[in-house]
Scaffold this motif. Structure first.
Motif, PDB file in Angstrom:
ATOM      1  N   ARG B  12       0.833  -1.195   0.000  1.00 42.54           N
ATOM      2  CA  ARG B  12       0.000   0.000   0.000  1.00 42.54           C
ATOM      3  C   ARG B  12       0.865   1.241   0.000  1.00 42.54           C
ATOM      4  NH1 ARG B  12      -5.135   0.712   1.183  1.00 42.54           N
ATOM      5  NH2 ARG B  12      -6.415  -1.101   1.680  1.00 42.54           N
ATOM      6  N   PHE B  13       0.456   2.260  -0.746  1.00 42.61           N
ATOM      7  CA  PHE B  13       1.034   3.603  -0.596  1.00 42.61           C
ATOM      8  C   PHE B  13      -0.077   4.487  -0.071  1.00 42.61           C
ATOM      9  CE2 PHE B  13       3.667   2.069  -4.259  1.00 42.61           C
ATOM     10  CZ  PHE B  13       4.869   2.028  -3.584  1.00 42.61           C
ATOM     11  N   GLY B  14      -0.119   4.724   1.220  1.00 36.81           N
ATOM     12  CA  GLY B  14      -1.226   5.488   1.785  1.00 36.81           C
ATOM     13  C   GLY B  14      -2.530   4.779   1.480  1.00 36.81           C
ATOM     14  N   GLY B  15      -3.426   5.446   0.800  1.00 39.27           N
ATOM     15  CA  GLY B  15      -4.717   4.840   0.488  1.00 39.27           C
ATOM     16  C   GLY B  15      -4.691   3.963  -0.750  1.00 39.27           C
ATOM     17  N   LEU B  16      -3.591   4.050  -1.511  1.00 39.30           N
ATOM     18  CA  LEU B  16      -3.536   3.332  -2.788  1.00 39.30           C
ATOM     19  C   LEU B  16      -3.024   1.911  -2.609  1.00 39.30           C
ATOM     20  CD1 LEU B  16      -3.586   3.698  -6.011  1.00 39.30           C
ATOM     21  CD2 LEU B  16      -1.114   3.974  -5.731  1.00 39.30           C
ATOM     22  N   LYS B  17      -3.797   0.951  -3.093  1.00 40.82           N
ATOM     23  CA  LYS B  17      -3.342  -0.436  -3.020  1.00 40.82           C
ATOM     24  C   LYS B  17      -2.557  -0.743  -4.293  1.00 40.82           C
ATOM     25  CE  LYS B  17      -5.332  -4.442  -0.631  1.00 40.82           C
ATOM     26  NZ  LYS B  17      -4.154  -4.852  -0.055  1.00 40.82           N
ATOM     27  N   ALA B  18      -1.233  -0.567  -4.239  1.00 40.68           N
ATOM     28  CA  ALA B  18      -0.414  -0.704  -5.445  1.00 40.68           C
ATOM     29  C   ALA B  18      -0.254  -2.168  -5.845  1.00 40.68           C
ATOM     30  CB  ALA B  18       0.946  -0.065  -5.230  1.00 40.68           C
ATOM     31  N   LEU B  19      -0.128  -3.062  -4.845  1.00 36.76           N
ATOM     32  CA  LEU B  19      -0.061  -4.494  -5.111  1.00 36.76           C
ATOM     33  C   LEU B  19      -1.109  -5.182  -4.250  1.00 36.76           C
ATOM     34  CD1 LEU B  19       3.798  -5.153  -5.192  1.00 36.76           C
ATOM     35  CD2 LEU B  19       2.249  -4.892  -7.135  1.00 36.76           C
ATOM     36  N   GLY B  36       0.879  -4.755 -18.627  1.00 43.89           N
ATOM     37  CA  GLY B  36      -0.236  -4.120 -17.931  1.00 43.89           C
ATOM     38  C   GLY B  36      -0.216  -2.635 -18.170  1.00 43.89           C
ATOM     39  N   PRO B  37      -1.345  -1.991 -17.985  1.00 46.32           N
ATOM     40  CA  PRO B  37      -1.434  -0.559 -18.250  1.00 46.32           C
ATOM     41  C   PRO B  37      -0.565   0.256 -17.293  1.00 46.32           C
ATOM     42  CG  PRO B  37      -3.439  -1.349 -17.205  1.00 46.32           C
ATOM     43  CD  PRO B  37      -2.627  -2.560 -17.526  1.00 46.32           C
ATOM     44  N   ASN B  38      -0.375   1.541 -17.589  1.00 51.23           N
ATOM     45  CA  ASN B  38       0.398   2.430 -16.715  1.00 51.23           C
ATOM     46  C   ASN B  38      -0.196   2.445 -15.319  1.00 51.23           C
ATOM     47  OD1 ASN B  38       0.702   4.195 -19.599  1.00 51.23           O
ATOM     48  ND2 ASN B  38       2.507   3.778 -18.393  1.00 51.23           N
ATOM     49  N   GLY B  39       0.683   2.424 -14.336  1.00 51.96           N
ATOM     50  CA  GLY B  39       0.231   2.486 -12.959  1.00 51.96           C
ATOM     51  C   GLY B  39      -0.326   1.187 -12.430  1.00 51.96           C
ATOM     52  N   ALA B  40      -0.128   0.082 -13.162  1.00 47.54           N
ATOM     53  CA  ALA B  40      -0.675  -1.204 -12.732  1.00 47.54           C
ATOM     54  C   ALA B  40       0.068  -1.766 -11.534  1.00 47.54           C
ATOM     55  CB  ALA B  40      -0.627  -2.189 -13.893  1.00 47.54           C
ATOM     56  N   GLY B  41       1.303  -1.308 -11.311  1.00 47.26           N
ATOM     57  CA  GLY B  41       2.089  -1.817 -10.191  1.00 47.26           C
ATOM     58  C   GLY B  41       3.267  -2.673 -10.620  1.00 47.26           C
ATOM     59  N   LYS B  42       3.606  -2.646 -11.883  1.00 50.48           N
ATOM     60  CA  LYS B  42       4.683  -3.502 -12.398  1.00 50.48           C
ATOM     61  C   LYS B  42       6.036  -3.147 -11.783  1.00 50.48           C
ATOM     62  CE  LYS B  42       3.885  -2.190 -16.675  1.00 50.48           C
ATOM     63  NZ  LYS B  42       2.795  -1.203 -16.463  1.00 50.48           N
ATOM     64  N   SER B  43       6.363  -1.857 -11.831  1.00 48.04           N
ATOM     65  CA  SER B  43       7.661  -1.447 -11.265  1.00 48.04           C
ATOM     66  C   SER B  43       7.687  -1.660  -9.755  1.00 48.04           C
ATOM     67  CB  SER B  43       7.941   0.023 -11.570  1.00 48.04           C
ATOM     68  OG  SER B  43       8.025   0.234 -12.955  1.00 48.04           O
ATOM     69  N   THR B  44       6.547  -1.395  -9.123  1.00 43.55           N
ATOM     70  CA  THR B  44       6.455  -1.612  -7.680  1.00 43.55           C
ATOM     71  C   THR B  44       6.768  -3.068  -7.337  1.00 43.55           C
ATOM     72  OG1 THR B  44       4.770   0.102  -7.569  1.00 43.55           O
ATOM     73  CG2 THR B  44       4.932  -1.375  -5.681  1.00 43.55           C
ATOM     74  N   LEU B  45       6.270  -3.980  -8.164  1.00 44.08           N
ATOM     75  CA  LEU B  45       6.511  -5.406  -7.937  1.00 44.08           C
ATOM     76  C   LEU B  45       8.013  -5.703  -8.013  1.00 44.08           C
ATOM     77  CD1 LEU B  45       5.116  -8.115  -7.438  1.00 44.08           C
ATOM     78  CD2 LEU B  45       5.019  -8.445  -9.914  1.00 44.08           C
ATOM     79  N   PHE B  84      16.694  -0.727 -14.613  1.00 41.99           N
ATOM     80  CA  PHE B  84      15.619   0.122 -14.102  1.00 41.99           C
ATOM     81  C   PHE B  84      14.861   0.837 -15.222  1.00 41.99           C
ATOM     82  CE2 PHE B  84      18.208  -0.584 -10.457  1.00 41.99           C
ATOM     83  CZ  PHE B  84      17.322  -0.567  -9.395  1.00 41.99           C
ATOM     84  N   GLN B  85      13.658   1.297 -14.858  1.00 44.10           N
ATOM     85  CA  GLN B  85      12.841   2.009 -15.844  1.00 44.10           C
ATOM     86  C   GLN B  85      13.540   3.310 -16.288  1.00 44.10           C
ATOM     87  OE1 GLN B  85       8.760   2.220 -14.700  1.00 44.10           O
ATOM     88  NE2 GLN B  85       8.101   3.135 -16.622  1.00 44.10           N
ATOM     89  N   THR B  86      14.093   4.046 -15.302  1.00 46.54           N
ATOM     90  CA  THR B  86      14.982   5.161 -15.659  1.00 46.54           C
ATOM     91  C   THR B  86      16.388   4.634 -15.442  1.00 46.54           C
ATOM     92  OG1 THR B  86      13.828   6.012 -13.733  1.00 46.54           O
ATOM     93  CG2 THR B  86      14.395   7.581 -15.452  1.00 46.54           C
ATOM     94  N   ASP B 173      13.107  -3.667 -16.482  1.00 51.70           N
ATOM     95  CA  ASP B 173      11.943  -2.785 -16.469  1.00 51.70           C
ATOM     96  C   ASP B 173      11.973  -1.927 -17.731  1.00 51.70           C
ATOM     97  OD1 ASP B 173       9.716  -1.374 -15.779  1.00 51.70           O
ATOM     98  OD2 ASP B 173      10.398  -0.892 -13.746  1.00 51.70           O
ATOM     99  N   GLU B 174      11.188  -2.306 -18.707  1.00 52.79           N
ATOM    100  CA  GLU B 174      11.097  -1.624 -19.999  1.00 52.79           C
ATOM    101  C   GLU B 174      12.466  -1.399 -20.638  1.00 52.79           C
ATOM    102  OE1 GLU B 174       8.346   1.563 -20.117  1.00 52.79           O
ATOM    103  OE2 GLU B 174       7.091   0.724 -18.535  1.00 52.79           O
ATOM    104  N   PRO B 175      13.141  -2.503 -20.982  1.00 51.95           N
ATOM    105  CA  PRO B 175      14.518  -2.390 -21.483  1.00 51.95           C
ATOM    106  C   PRO B 175      14.634  -1.707 -22.842  1.00 51.95           C
ATOM    107  CG  PRO B 175      13.748  -4.643 -21.707  1.00 51.95           C
ATOM    108  CD  PRO B 175      12.713  -3.911 -20.915  1.00 51.95           C
ATOM    109  N   GLU B 205       7.342  -4.839 -20.170  1.00 50.88           N
ATOM    110  CA  GLU B 205       7.454  -4.188 -21.470  1.00 50.88           C
ATOM    111  C   GLU B 205       6.103  -3.686 -21.941  1.00 50.88           C
ATOM    112  OE1 GLU B 205      10.789  -3.382 -23.402  1.00 50.88           O
ATOM    113  OE2 GLU B 205       8.876  -2.416 -23.779  1.00 50.88           O
ATOM    114  N   HIS B 206       6.121  -2.524 -22.565  1.00 52.72           N
ATOM    115  CA  HIS B 206       4.900  -2.028 -23.203  1.00 52.72           C
ATOM    116  C   HIS B 206       4.889  -2.381 -24.685  1.00 52.72           C
ATOM    117  CE1 HIS B 206       2.968   0.079 -19.974  1.00 52.72           C
ATOM    118  NE2 HIS B 206       4.069   0.740 -19.669  1.00 52.72           N
ATOM    119  N   ASP B 207       6.077  -2.574 -25.242  1.00 49.50           N
ATOM    120  CA  ASP B 207       6.204  -2.873 -26.661  1.00 49.50           C
ATOM    121  C   ASP B 207       5.854  -4.349 -26.907  1.00 49.50           C
ATOM    122  OD1 ASP B 207       7.072  -3.487 -29.215  1.00 49.50           O
ATOM    123  OD2 ASP B 207       8.750  -2.066 -29.129  1.00 49.50           O
TER     124      ASP B 207
END
Ligand code: ATP
Ligand code: MG
Lengths: 382, 251
Positions: B12-19, B36-45, B84-86, B173-175, B205-207
């Motif tokens: 959880r991030f505050g009220g947001l259930k990320a995973l 998965g779509p943006n903000g799905a929790g992939k990087s968090t995982l 990493f994503q960045t 993460d999105e290589p 990956e999004h591609d």
């Protein structure tokens, strides 16, 4: 794996450095700096800055408390003189060790934080040491008077070897060679050369590369499998040992130790030296230390009488105005000059004097057309 | 056999259930894609696998040992490397140094006081790093400063930094994000070669071109939960996946 493989360029640099130090009295003569008292200062502060640079220049951790280790080195050296021997060797060995131990303690705690919090912690520890040296620790430090030698000191080793100083206050001597004047400078100079060699090895070592990597991206270091804390602590301790050694050498050339050596101004000074010369470069901090001590020597020597002489050609009122204005920047006010100088460097030459030299070098090599590949490589190393 | 096993992970991030109760089994020697779509929790995982984040509850086991409650460097020393994503690279150092440093970590462990050795005498590691740079097509730039690279080149450099460690598990993460088409294809080829060496990979990956050329299995993450896990050929037509990707924009 060869232990002592050194690049040709490094060997050349080291040789040039050694020759420059050893011929210091001659090459600095035209600048009016060829006398031992000032040369000793160059060497001692060169060592201090060289060590500080291993921490700040390589890892990027900016300590504002390294004067504590300098002071520790001085106290230790004077105590070694008092208790063991007037020979400078044990004094500087103990000073180095004590500087390192003290740094291990302060570093262990301060390195739990980074950035500005780290800087503040080191500053706080150094100011604490300074205040303790003045107050509670007076039996060890002799408080405000400062720690001094005494005719009645035990000097166990000297007594054992039948060395008697008679009724005069002894001064440090290296097997009969008095550590004042030129012998004192050459002693410090040789220690500086050894310190430079060690710093060079560290710069070129995998350890040094890891320190630079920590400065560049500590997160990546962690995800790459490195435990960065021992690396930063080792760098902190090494720089503390350099500072202790420098403090010890101060006591060798003048067997006295006062708490003011631990004050924050002294910590700030080594930061200025390193940045002025070029943080992260091998040679820069030594040059920065030399430059600051040189200008300090010149500017602080000016007094009203000399200034009056300089502006003698002006009408009297103008002369008085000029004297009082310039008077702000010299003598006691020389720090104002230092501040202005420092601002100019940071704004126009963020890489310090070394960046300036490299720019000139690039300009010259481009003019003459030769050595274009030398000019093209980024001036990161020296 | 699962080399990485993720059970009931919540974050959880505050009220947001990320995973939200994520379960995942990654088989050794396979390429497992997470989409998965943006903000799905992939990087968090992924952050929960490398010690950047600590899950609120659940367990993450790698090769018989837990990855929770230990430091990032310890996780890496177990054989887990991450892109990493960045891109996380050493921006002030040369490309060669960037790749040699991870090679040192692999050979000498998390701390060695090798202050008296000389980097220039480490010809084995240097050759290894140069080969790795050649593998990602950056050998011509080995003396350049990494911070000046393009985004695509930074990614390839980071990939080389991970690969030189010969990890057991490689997290990506999105290589290929930010890469030109030609570079993307080169990277796919490279990753195929790595996969052939038996390295287990988890790829976000999004591609979809990248995903379908590489993945042995795909998990679809949406709003912190794995909604589908299947073979690539079955994923394409799955209505739940279409739904997750914004009302059925086709894959
Ligand atoms: N450290 C954090 N603190 C607070 N919220 C966070 C944090 N990290 C991620 N989030 C939130 O958690 C959610 C999942 O983020 P995450 O980065 O895992 O998504 P993602 O699937 O990787 O998306 P993308 O495809 O855009 O990279 C997002 O809503 C994000 O804003
Ligand atoms: Mg992401």
């Amino acid at each position: 794996m060869k232990m002592f493989s050194m690049d040709k360029k490094d060997i050349l640099l080291f040789l040039c450095f050694s020759v420059a130090v050893l011929t210091g009295p001659i090459i600095l003569e035209p600048f009016g700096a060829g006398y031992p008292d000032l040369l000793q200062k160059f060497a001692i502060f060169g060592i201090f800055a060289l060590g500080f640079n291993i921490l700040f220049g390589l890892t990027g951790y900016l300590s504002f408390g390294h004067a504590a280790f300098l002071g520790m080195g001085s106290y230790t050296a004077v105590w070694t003189f008092k208790l063991l021997s007037m020979n400078p060797i044990p004094a500087i060995v103990f000073a180095t060790v004590m500087g390192g131990l003290f740094a291990a303690l302060i570093g262990f705690i301060s390195l739990r934080r980074s950035g500005i919090y780290f800087s503040i912690l080191t500053l706080a520890f150094a100011q604490m040491s300074y205040n303790l040296a003045y107050s509670v620790l007076t039996p060890i430090t002799n408080g405000e008077t400062g720690l001094q030698l005494n005719q009645a000191d035990p000097r166990v080793l000297d007594v054992m070897f039948g060395r008697d100083y008679g009724a005069v206050l002894p001064s440090s001597d290296f097997f009969g060679l008095d550590m004042t004047g030129y012998p004192g400078f050459y002693f410090c100079g040789i220690v500086l050369i050894i310190c430079f060699f060690i710093a060079m090895r560290i710069f070129r070592s995998p350890f040094g590369m890891m320190l630079r990597a920590i400065k560049s991206n500590q997160n990546r270091m962690n995800y790459t499998g490195f435990n960065t804390r021992p690396y930063t602590l080792a760098a902190f301790v090494i720089s503390g040992m350099y500072a202790g050694l420098a403090g010890g050498l101060m006591a060798v050339t003048d067997p006295l130790a006062g708490a003011e050596r631990m004050q924050w101004t002294a910590s700030g000074e080594v930061v200025l030296m390193t940045i002025l010369g070029g943080a992260g470069t091998l040679l820069g901090p030594v040059i920065g230390a030399g430059a600051i001590k040189y200008f300090e020597n010149i500017f602080s020597a000016f007094n009203e009488g000399i200034l009056m002489g300089i502006y003698d050609f002006l009408p009297e009122t103008l002369q008085h105005i000029m004297v009082s204005v310039s008077g702000l920047f010299v003598g006691e006010g020389w720090h104002l000059t230092l501040g202005a100088l420092f601002m100019l460097i940071v704004i126009f030459l963020p890489g310090g004097l070394m960046e300036g030299f490299n720019r000139i070098k690039t300009l010259v090599t481009n003019r003459t057309g030769g050595g274009s590949d030398g000019a093209a490589t980024p001036a990161a190393a020296e | 056999m699962a080399i990485l096993s993720v059970e009931n992970v919540n974050k959880r991030f505050g009220g947001l259930k990320a995973l939200d109760n994520v379960n995942l089994q990654i088989d050794a020697g396979t390429v497992h894609a997470i989409i998965g779509p943006n903000g799905a929790g992939k990087s968090t995982l992924l952050n929960c696998f490398v010690g950047r984040l600590e899950p609120d509850t659940g367990s993450v086991m790698f090769d018989g040992s837990s990855l929770l409650g230990i430091q990032p460097h310890q996780i890496n020393q177990l054989g887990v490397s991450r892109v990493f994503q960045t891109p996380e690279i050493f921006g002030n150092l040369s490309l060669l140094e960037n790749v040699m440093i991870p090679a040192f970590a692999k050979r000498d462990g998390s701390f060695t006081m090798n202050a008296w050795m000389s980097v220039s005498s480490e010809s084995d590691l240097r050759d290894m790093a140069m080969d790795m740079l050649a593998d990602v097509g950056l050998e011509a730039k080995s003396a350049d400063i990494a911070g000046q690279l393009s985004r695509g080149d930074k990614r390839r450099l980071e990939l080389a930094m991970c690969l030189v460690q010969q990890p057991k598990l490689l997290l990506l993460d999105e290589p290929t994000a930010g890469m030109a088409r030609a570079d993307t294809n080169n990277t796919i080829d490279l990753m195929k070669r790595i996969a052939e060496r038996g390295v287990t990979m988890v790829v976000i990956e999004h591609d979809m071109h990248v995903v379908f050329s590489l993945a042995d299995k795909i998990s679809v993450l949406a709003q912190g939960t794995v909604i589908v896990e299947d073979l690539p050929e079955n994923i394409k037509g799955d209505p739940r996946v279409q739904e997750a990707y914004l009302g059925g924009a086709h894959l």
